[in-house]
Write a protein that holds these residues in place. Structure first.
Motif, PDB file in Angstrom:
ATOM      1  N   TYR A 128       0.828  -1.207   0.000  1.00 21.86           N
ATOM      2  CA  TYR A 128       0.000   0.000   0.000  1.00 21.86           C
ATOM      3  C   TYR A 128       0.865   1.261   0.000  1.00 21.86           C
ATOM      4  O   TYR A 128       0.491   2.281  -0.587  1.00 21.86           O
ATOM      5  CB  TYR A 128      -0.962  -0.014   1.181  1.00 21.86           C
ATOM      6  N   ALA A 129       2.035   1.184   0.634  1.00 18.86           N
ATOM      7  CA  ALA A 129       2.953   2.325   0.570  1.00 18.86           C
ATOM      8  C   ALA A 129       3.441   2.536  -0.866  1.00 18.86           C
ATOM      9  O   ALA A 129       3.562   3.670  -1.336  1.00 18.86           O
ATOM     10  CB  ALA A 129       4.143   2.088   1.503  1.00 18.86           C
ATOM     11  N   THR A 130       3.695   1.426  -1.577  1.00 21.18           N
ATOM     12  CA  THR A 130       4.095   1.514  -2.982  1.00 21.18           C
ATOM     13  C   THR A 130       2.991   2.146  -3.813  1.00 21.18           C
ATOM     14  O   THR A 130       3.248   2.996  -4.681  1.00 21.18           O
ATOM     15  CB  THR A 130       4.419   0.107  -3.527  1.00 21.18           C
ATOM     16  N   ILE A 131       1.756   1.736  -3.566  1.00 22.17           N
ATOM     17  CA  ILE A 131       0.623   2.312  -4.283  1.00 22.17           C
ATOM     18  C   ILE A 131       0.567   3.823  -4.053  1.00 22.17           C
ATOM     19  O   ILE A 131       0.367   4.602  -4.990  1.00 22.17           O
ATOM     20  CB  ILE A 131      -0.696   1.653  -3.839  1.00 22.17           C
ATOM     21  N   GLY A 132       0.771   4.235  -2.810  1.00 25.13           N
ATOM     22  CA  GLY A 132       0.742   5.663  -2.495  1.00 25.13           C
ATOM     23  C   GLY A 132       1.808   6.437  -3.248  1.00 25.13           C
ATOM     24  O   GLY A 132       1.548   7.519  -3.784  1.00 25.13           O
ATOM     25  N   ARG A 133       3.020   5.875  -3.306  1.00 24.01           N
ATOM     26  CA  ARG A 133       4.108   6.549  -4.026  1.00 24.01           C
ATOM     27  C   ARG A 133       3.790   6.659  -5.512  1.00 24.01           C
ATOM     28  O   ARG A 133       4.032   7.693  -6.135  1.00 24.01           O
ATOM     29  CB  ARG A 133       5.419   5.797  -3.805  1.00 24.01           C
ATOM     30  N   ARG A 134       3.267   5.592  -6.078  1.00 20.45           N
ATOM     31  CA  ARG A 134       2.969   5.620  -7.516  1.00 20.45           C
ATOM     32  C   ARG A 134       1.828   6.583  -7.829  1.00 20.45           C
ATOM     33  O   ARG A 134       1.869   7.286  -8.843  1.00 20.45           O
ATOM     34  CB  ARG A 134       2.620   4.210  -8.003  1.00 20.45           C
ATOM     35  N   MET A 135       0.830   6.619  -6.959  1.00 23.00           N
ATOM     36  CA  MET A 135      -0.261   7.565  -7.172  1.00 23.00           C
ATOM     37  C   MET A 135       0.261   8.990  -7.113  1.00 23.00           C
ATOM     38  O   MET A 135      -0.143   9.856  -7.897  1.00 23.00           O
ATOM     39  CB  MET A 135      -1.355   7.350  -6.128  1.00 23.00           C
ATOM     40  N   GLY A 136       1.190   9.254  -6.176  1.00 21.63           N
ATOM     41  CA  GLY A 136       1.783  10.577  -6.081  1.00 21.63           C
ATOM     42  C   GLY A 136       2.569  10.944  -7.328  1.00 21.63           C
ATOM     43  O   GLY A 136       2.486  12.064  -7.826  1.00 21.63           O
ATOM     44  N   GLU A 137       3.337   9.961  -7.864  1.00 21.64           N
ATOM     45  CA  GLU A 137       4.116  10.226  -9.068  1.00 21.64           C
ATOM     46  C   GLU A 137       3.209  10.484 -10.260  1.00 21.64           C
ATOM     47  O   GLU A 137       3.456  11.399 -11.048  1.00 21.64           O
ATOM     48  CB  GLU A 137       5.030   9.033  -9.361  1.00 21.64           C
ATOM     49  N   MET A 138       2.137   9.688 -10.383  1.00 19.87           N
ATOM     50  CA  MET A 138       1.219   9.900 -11.497  1.00 19.87           C
ATOM     51  C   MET A 138       0.508  11.232 -11.376  1.00 19.87           C
ATOM     52  O   MET A 138       0.268  11.920 -12.370  1.00 19.87           O
ATOM     53  CB  MET A 138       0.212   8.747 -11.573  1.00 19.87           C
ATOM     54  N   ASN A 139       0.187  11.636 -10.140  1.00 15.67           N
ATOM     55  CA  ASN A 139      -0.444  12.941  -9.937  1.00 15.67           C
ATOM     56  C   ASN A 139       0.507  14.068 -10.326  1.00 15.67           C
ATOM     57  O   ASN A 139       0.101  15.040 -10.982  1.00 15.67           O
ATOM     58  CB  ASN A 139      -0.864  13.102  -8.473  1.00 15.67           C
ATOM     59  N   ASP A 140       1.795  13.925  -9.958  1.00 15.17           N
ATOM     60  CA  ASP A 140       2.779  14.928 -10.331  1.00 15.17           C
ATOM     61  C   ASP A 140       2.887  15.042 -11.857  1.00 15.17           C
ATOM     62  O   ASP A 140       2.993  16.146 -12.403  1.00 15.17           O
ATOM     63  CB  ASP A 140       4.150  14.584  -9.746  1.00 15.17           C
ATOM     64  N   ASN A 141       2.853  13.881 -12.529  1.00 13.96           N
ATOM     65  CA  ASN A 141       2.945  13.890 -13.989  1.00 13.96           C
ATOM     66  C   ASN A 141       1.729  14.561 -14.613  1.00 13.96           C
ATOM     67  O   ASN A 141       1.848  15.285 -15.609  1.00 13.96           O
ATOM     68  CB  ASN A 141       3.080  12.456 -14.512  1.00 13.96           C
ATOM     69  N   THR A 142       0.552  14.306 -14.030  1.00 15.15           N
ATOM     70  CA  THR A 142      -0.670  14.915 -14.548  1.00 15.15           C
ATOM     71  C   THR A 142      -0.627  16.428 -14.393  1.00 15.15           C
ATOM     72  O   THR A 142      -0.977  17.179 -15.313  1.00 15.15           O
ATOM     73  CB  THR A 142      -1.902  14.358 -13.825  1.00 15.15           C
ATOM     74  N   VAL A 143      -0.176  16.883 -13.225  1.00 10.82           N
ATOM     75  CA  VAL A 143      -0.059  18.323 -12.988  1.00 10.82           C
ATOM     76  C   VAL A 143       0.946  18.941 -13.961  1.00 10.82           C
ATOM     77  O   VAL A 143       0.722  20.024 -14.511  1.00 10.82           O
ATOM     78  CB  VAL A 143       0.359  18.595 -11.530  1.00 10.82           C
ATOM     79  N   ALA A 144       2.062  18.235 -14.198  1.00 13.34           N
ATOM     80  CA  ALA A 144       3.073  18.754 -15.113  1.00 13.34           C
ATOM     81  C   ALA A 144       2.509  18.926 -16.519  1.00 13.34           C
ATOM     82  O   ALA A 144       2.755  19.935 -17.184  1.00 13.34           O
ATOM     83  CB  ALA A 144       4.280  17.814 -15.142  1.00 13.34           C
ATOM     84  N   MET A 145       1.741  17.940 -16.986  1.00 10.94           N
ATOM     85  CA  MET A 145       1.172  18.047 -18.334  1.00 10.94           C
ATOM     86  C   MET A 145       0.198  19.209 -18.441  1.00 10.94           C
ATOM     87  O   MET A 145       0.045  19.815 -19.502  1.00 10.94           O
ATOM     88  CB  MET A 145       0.472  16.731 -18.705  1.00 10.94           C
ATOM     89  N   ALA A 146      -0.456  19.520 -17.318  1.00 13.04           N
ATOM     90  CA  ALA A 146      -1.449  20.583 -17.346  1.00 13.04           C
ATOM     91  C   ALA A 146      -0.842  21.966 -17.179  1.00 13.04           C
ATOM     92  O   ALA A 146      -1.428  22.952 -17.626  1.00 13.04           O
ATOM     93  CB  ALA A 146      -2.488  20.342 -16.245  1.00 13.04           C
ATOM     94  N   THR A 147       0.324  22.062 -16.556  1.00 13.37           N
ATOM     95  CA  THR A 147       0.845  23.377 -16.182  1.00 13.37           C
ATOM     96  C   THR A 147       2.186  23.741 -16.802  1.00 13.37           C
ATOM     97  O   THR A 147       2.527  24.926 -16.867  1.00 13.37           O
ATOM     98  CB  THR A 147       0.982  23.482 -14.646  1.00 13.37           C
ATOM     99  N   GLN A 148       2.971  22.757 -17.236  1.00  9.44           N
ATOM    100  CA  GLN A 148       4.309  23.046 -17.726  1.00  9.44           C
ATOM    101  C   GLN A 148       4.329  23.197 -19.244  1.00  9.44           C
ATOM    102  O   GLN A 148       3.522  22.608 -19.953  1.00  9.44           O
ATOM    103  CB  GLN A 148       5.286  21.931 -17.321  1.00  9.44           C
ATOM    104  N   GLN A 149       5.281  23.978 -19.714  1.00 12.95           N
ATOM    105  CA  GLN A 149       5.494  24.091 -21.144  1.00 12.95           C
ATOM    106  C   GLN A 149       6.114  22.793 -21.666  1.00 12.95           C
ATOM    107  O   GLN A 149       6.719  22.028 -20.910  1.00 12.95           O
ATOM    108  CB  GLN A 149       6.408  25.270 -21.447  1.00 12.95           C
ATOM    109  N   VAL A 150       5.959  22.576 -22.963  1.00 15.86           N
ATOM    110  CA  VAL A 150       6.384  21.308 -23.553  1.00 15.86           C
ATOM    111  C   VAL A 150       7.862  21.034 -23.309  1.00 15.86           C
ATOM    112  O   VAL A 150       8.251  19.931 -22.908  1.00 15.86           O
ATOM    113  CB  VAL A 150       6.079  21.292 -25.067  1.00 15.86           C
ATOM    114  N   GLU A 151       8.711  22.024 -23.538  1.00 15.71           N
ATOM    115  CA  GLU A 151      10.148  21.810 -23.395  1.00 15.71           C
ATOM    116  C   GLU A 151      10.500  21.442 -21.957  1.00 15.71           C
ATOM    117  O   GLU A 151      11.367  20.593 -21.711  1.00 15.71           O
ATOM    118  CB  GLU A 151      10.926  23.053 -23.828  1.00 15.71           C
ATOM    119  N   GLN A 152       9.811  22.049 -21.013  1.00 16.44           N
ATOM    120  CA  GLN A 152      10.057  21.720 -19.613  1.00 16.44           C
ATOM    121  C   GLN A 152       9.634  20.292 -19.311  1.00 16.44           C
ATOM    122  O   GLN A 152      10.315  19.558 -18.586  1.00 16.44           O
ATOM    123  CB  GLN A 152       9.293  22.691 -18.698  1.00 16.44           C
TER     124      GLN A 152
END
Length: 233
Positions: A128-152
């Motif tokens: 379950y700790a692994t699940i939490g870490r992966r969910m956090g990483e996927m959330n970070d990636n989702t936020v990045a796609m929504a807020t960061q410029q392509v090159e970044q």
């Protein structure tokens, strides 16, 4: 294949609280699977009849959007459990798992999941700790796609890959498994043309080197500065 030794799992998070006889009992119920690069271990929405442990190699976790586009959510390194749909309360796999390099995998029938979780101290909590870490990483990636410029996004994706899987060579830090420009486009939600253009520009600047599905970051600090500079524009 010869009988697997329990030392393979000793120290891995789901098993580190177990003694050697317990680990051996788990291994005795496992099946070994060797897969080639590009092999699909399971597809999104397949019935989850097995769960797995990556012993060696690298895996790519992919989902398909309603528009039919492939998006790479995560890369998994050796020593990680995956395909544990039962722990998510699911009967089917939530994403597709693809070998990013030649890999060695162990698998068990899903029906053993509850038994392992009940019998072996730390198995469930570590998972379950692994699940939490992966969910956090996927959330970070989702936020990045929504807020960061392509090159970044592309710079950040490359940095993430070398941090997770990189190996030092005489030229810099090489991503630890074959990765294509198409792979990077699927990781960052951009087009193949855009990724190709950026990598070509960075190669001319001496920041990266890309050849035959292998990418080496020659100047990691410059890539960090680039991503930070793009973030602050």
């Amino acid at each position: 294949m010869p009988k697997l030794d329990e030392s393979l799992l000793t120290g891995l998070p789901p098993f580190r609280r177990l003694d050697r006889p317990q680990i051996q009992s788990i291994l005795d119920q496992a099946t070994t699977l060797r897969v080639e690069p590009g092999h699909v271990i399971f597809h999104e929405d397949d019935e989850a009849t097995r769960f797995f442990l990556l012993l060696d190699g690298f895996l790519r976790v992919v989902r398909v959007t309603p528009e039919g586009e492939h998006v790479t959510l995560l890369h998994l390194a050796p020593g990680q459990l995956f395909g544990f749909a039962r722990a998510l309360g699911r009967t089917s796999y939530p994403a597709t798992s693809v070998a990013a390099a030649e890999s060695l995998v162990l698998w068990w029938p899903t029906k053993l999941w509850s038994d392992f979780a009940e019998r072996f101290d730390g198995f469930a909590t570590e998972t379950y700790a692994t699940i939490g870490r992966r969910m956090g990483e996927m959330n970070d990636n989702t936020v990045a796609m929504a807020t960061q410029q392509v090159e970044q996004r592309v710079a950040s994706a490359l940095l993430r890959l070398v941090n997770q899987t990189g190996r030092r060579t005489g030229d810099g830090i090489e991503v630890g498994f074959p990765v294509t420009r198409q792979d990077l486009s699927e990781m960052t939600g951009t087009t193949l043309h855009t990724v190709s253009r950026m990598l070509s520009a960075w190669e001319k600047q001496g920041i990266v080197e890309s050849r035959r599905k292998h990418i080496t970051v020659r100047e990691p600090h410059q890539l960090v500065l680039l991503s930070e500079a793009m973030a602050n524009r």
